[in-house]
Motif scaffolding. Structure first.
Motif, short mmCIF file in Angstrom:
data_model
loop_
_atom_site.label_atom_id
_atom_site.label_comp_id
_atom_site.label_asym_id
_atom_site.label_seq_id
_atom_site.Cartn_x
_atom_site.Cartn_y
_atom_site.Cartn_z
N HIS A 60 -6.46 7.02 -8.62
CA HIS A 60 -7.56 6.96 -9.59
C HIS A 60 -7.15 6.33 -10.93
O HIS A 60 -7.58 6.78 -11.99
CB HIS A 60 -8.14 8.37 -9.84
CG HIS A 60 -8.74 8.97 -8.60
ND1 HIS A 60 -8.82 10.34 -8.42
CD2 HIS A 60 -9.25 8.40 -7.48
CE1 HIS A 60 -9.38 10.58 -7.24
NE2 HIS A 60 -9.65 9.42 -6.66
N SER A 94 -0.36 10.32 -6.39
CA SER A 94 -1.37 11.36 -6.55
C SER A 94 -2.11 11.04 -7.85
O SER A 94 -1.91 9.98 -8.45
CB SER A 94 -0.73 12.75 -6.58
OG SER A 94 0.18 12.87 -7.67
N GLU A 95 -2.94 11.91 -8.31
CA GLU A 95 -3.76 11.68 -9.50
C GLU A 95 -2.90 11.22 -10.70
O GLU A 95 -2.16 12.00 -11.30
CB GLU A 95 -4.50 12.95 -9.89
CG GLU A 95 -5.36 12.84 -11.14
CD GLU A 95 -6.67 12.10 -10.91
OE1 GLU A 95 -7.18 11.48 -11.85
OE2 GLU A 95 -7.19 12.17 -9.78
N GLN A 138 -2.69 6.53 -2.04
CA GLN A 138 -3.18 5.53 -2.99
C GLN A 138 -4.63 5.78 -3.40
O GLN A 138 -5.02 5.55 -4.54
CB GLN A 138 -3.06 4.13 -2.36
CG GLN A 138 -3.45 2.99 -3.27
CD GLN A 138 -3.09 1.63 -2.69
OE1 GLN A 138 -2.00 1.46 -2.14
NE2 GLN A 138 -4.01 0.68 -2.77
N ASN A 139 -5.43 6.29 -2.45
CA ASN A 139 -6.84 6.54 -2.76
C ASN A 139 -7.04 7.73 -3.70
O ASN A 139 -8.14 7.95 -4.19
CB ASN A 139 -7.63 6.76 -1.47
CG ASN A 139 -7.12 7.93 -0.65
OD1 ASN A 139 -5.98 8.37 -0.82
ND2 ASN A 139 -7.95 8.44 0.24
N THR A 140 -5.98 8.46 -4.00
CA THR A 140 -6.09 9.59 -4.93
C THR A 140 -5.48 9.25 -6.30
O THR A 140 -5.48 10.10 -7.20
CB THR A 140 -5.36 10.83 -4.37
OG1 THR A 140 -3.94 10.57 -4.29
CG2 THR A 140 -5.88 11.18 -2.99
N THR A 182 0.86 -1.19 0.00
CA THR A 182 0.00 0.00 0.00
C THR A 182 0.89 1.24 0.00
O THR A 182 2.05 1.19 0.46
CB THR A 182 -0.92 0.02 1.22
OG1 THR A 182 -0.13 -0.04 2.43
CG2 THR A 182 -1.89 -1.16 1.20
#
Length: 628
Positions: free
Chosen positions: A238, A384-385, A234-236, A230
């Motif tokens: 996309h 990031s994105e 990571q959640n950004t 992880t």
């Protein structure tokens, strides 16, 4: 630089899988009746009249009754069907294909084959083996039937077809219970195992059920639990992010991208990079300096011998150049090993041999030279994105990230009660015993005192290696006697559990066959040096640590090996087979002359008939017991 290891420089190293871990191991012909197993013919069809007569004869004069009719289950391919199966069997095999007996074979997958199952065959997947070296001795892989040409690495599709053909030919399908996940195995007071099983399908889990088995063979291997890192942010990201296990299902994502990143340096990473670059996708290959670096890849044939690595590793002469701790110690072979590894001039010869093996080029590097694959020696610090931020300050804009980060080496499910976990994994090791084993290894293989060189970019972090206060490397892996069974005295007495395929092996199928027979003999209490009535706990523990620690020193992570996590067998495969055959009291030298024994390679056909040989040995042993 140690000649046993290649120079670990990313752009000049040769990449490959950590030898051969991609196997759903096969346990052959185990038939269990109370505390007695009978092994049937592995070479001829199961209704072999001559062998059946031999088996009937083996029961005469015994106080035991002949085995009952074999219990077969319908081939279970759906979770609902599993609810109607028997809740008690003599033997449960988790993650493999295995024949006959009151028995259940449990696998989480929807089809047999393990990593070679159809849903996991990504484009370009091949074994590291050539035709004739990746087959069972009783079921040759015909060139025409499986569309494999001599001298070529075997495609994954051919392995899938072969395993299905094998399962059909030997009637294994009725024992299969697919899409069944074992969540825990509890050791009951009477020595049986209680398995908690959950049927799974399409991400849906059904009500758990319990299966009681007298003996348990864990055959999940090393490629069942993906190791997925992880990352910060990571959640950004996309963008698609997936493990190499999903390569086949996510191939379209790679092919429709402009730029992707591949994290890792193993064979899966090699394959992913190659496939993407060949489809016009620019690849950023990110190899972590804090990891083990790239693994080695070899072509089918190379100089100076113009033979395959498979042939070298299975030819006894070349195995003598490996400082294998369980190799021959007596006779002519023992004398040669002593000269090569314990004399100054011998070590010079060994150094020259290993240097020659690793000096070759591969067309894969043309993709690097052409700019289609860019190699980065760095960690991924954050995301990031659509961007990966590396530890060297680079920012990579990509359309997807493929994580080729290997597999978890932990136990595949929980063992209960909790204390059973430590007895199964053999983690209660003393510093004194570990130091004694390490000293013995370095005495017999002085070349292992030298560490592999690693070439890293300035400022890079080196390997994450944990050391104890005495300076010994700490390993959290489970260690098994002969890489097959726990060392705990009670479990050895019960003979109710074994593990198969928990190692890397260049000659995986040959190893699996002999391991299966060894496990059968072990559960029959017919291996003299670990007989239930005379267990030498100290010797068992010493040999377990000695062999596992040798693998750690011989195939360190720093050189792209996997010995830190589990046994890594390359040129050690043939000596390992010798070790198991010695335990079984079967001949290990199976060629017709000294010349052929020394200079001709071993293939699966050389082990054809070992089951009959072992049966004959058992019969002779019983007759000798009743002789006046």
């Amino acid at each position: 630089m140690s000649e046993l290891y290649p120079h670990v420089s990313v752009m000049e190293s040769l990449l490959c899988d950590e030898f051969l871990r991609k196997e759903s191991p096969v346990v052959h012909r185990v038939i269990q009746h109370r505390r007695v197993n009978v092994v049937r013919d592995m070479v001829r069809p199961r209704h072999n009249q001559r062998l059946d007569s031999c088996m009937d004869e083996s029961w005469r004069g015994s106080s035991l009754s002949p085995p009952p009719s074999f219990t077969r289950h319908n081939h279970i391919t759906s979770p609902a069907a599993a609810m109607n199966t028997a809740n008690s069997v003599d033997m449960a095999i988790v993650g493999a294909v295995n024949p006959r007996a009151s028995m259940a074979i449990l696998d989480t997958a929807a089809a047999i084959g393990g990593v070679w199952a159809k849903q996991r065959l990504y484009p370009g997947l091949k074994t590291n083996n050539l035709l004739g070296s990746y087959e069972f001795s009783d079921f040759p892989m015909g060139s025409d039937r499986f569309n494999v040409k001599p001298g070529q690495h075997i495609p994954g599709t051919a392995v899938y077809d072969y395993l299905n053909g094998f399962a059909e030919a030997f009637g294994l399908m009725p024992f299969m219970q697919l899409q069944q996940r074992v969540e825990s195995a509890e050791l009951l007071p009477d020595g049986t195992w209680s398995l908690r099983i959950v049927a799974v399908s399409g991400g849906t889990s059904f009500e758990p059920r319990v299966l009681i088995c007298r003996r348990l063979v864990v055959a999940t291997g090393l490629t069942s639990q993906p190791s997925m890192p992880t990352f910060a942010g990571q959640n950004t990201f996309h963008r698609p992010l997936f493990h190499a296990k999903e390569l086949r299902l996510k191939t379209h994502i790679i092919e429709n991208s402009r730029k992707i990143a591949v994290l890792g340096g193993n064979k899966s990473a090699w394959d992913a990079c190659y496939h993407a670059a060949k489809n016009g996708v620019h690849v950023h290959m990110v190899i972590r300096p804090s990891g083990g670096g790239p693994s080695f890849v070899w072509p089918a044939f190379f100089s100076p011998f113009r033979v395959s690595i498979q042939r070298l590793a299975t030819t006894r002469f070349f195995t003598w150049f490996d400082p294998c701790i369980w190799g021959e110690r007596s006779g002519i072979a023992g004398g040669i090993r002593h000269f090569l590894h314990k004399t100054w001039i011998g070590r010079k010869v060994v150094s020259g041999f290993w240097t020659s093996i690793h000096n070759y080029t591969s067309s894969w590097f043309e993709l690097v030279r052409d700019g289609k694959i860019s190699v980065h020696i760095a960690d991924i610090d954050s995301m990031s994105e659509g961007t990966l931020h590396l530890s060297n300050g680079e920012a990579l804009q990509v359309d997807a990230l493929v994580s080729c980060t290997g597999w978890k080496s932990s136990l595949p499910f929980r063992f209960l009660p909790e204390e059973v976990t430590s007895t199964v994994s053999c983690t209660d090791l003393t510093v004194e015993l570990m130091a004694e084993c390490c000293s013995d290894i370095l005495t017999n293989a002085p070349i292992l005192r030298r560490k592999p060189d690693r070439t890293l970019p300035p400022g890079s972090k080196d390997l994450n290696v944990h050391m104890d206060k005495q300076g010994h490397q700490v390993s959290d892996r489970y260690q098994l006697y002969r890489f097959l069974i726990p060392t705990d005295t009670r479990l050895v007495e019960l003979r109710n559990i074994a593990f198969i395929g928990f190692h890397l092996a260049l000659s995986a199928v040959m190893v699996a066959q002999v391991q299966a027979l060894w496990i059968t003999a072990y559960m029959l209490d017919e291996i003299p040096n670990i007989a239930a009535d005379s267990i030498d706990r100290k010797r068992i523990l010493y040999e377990t640590i000695l062999h596992n620690d040798y693998s750690r020193l011989r195939h360190p992570r720093a050189a792209g090996g996997a010995g830190d996590k589990y046994p890594d067998l390359a040129f050690e495969c043939l000596p390992y087979l010798d070790l198991l055959l010695d335990d079984l009291r079967l001949p290990k030298y199976r060629k017709s002359s000294f010349w052929s024994e020394t200079f001709q390679r071993y293939t699966p056909k050389d082990y054809r008939g070992i089951v009959q040989e072992w049966l004959a040995t058992r019969k002779r042993g019983r007759l000798s017991c009743v002789d006046p």
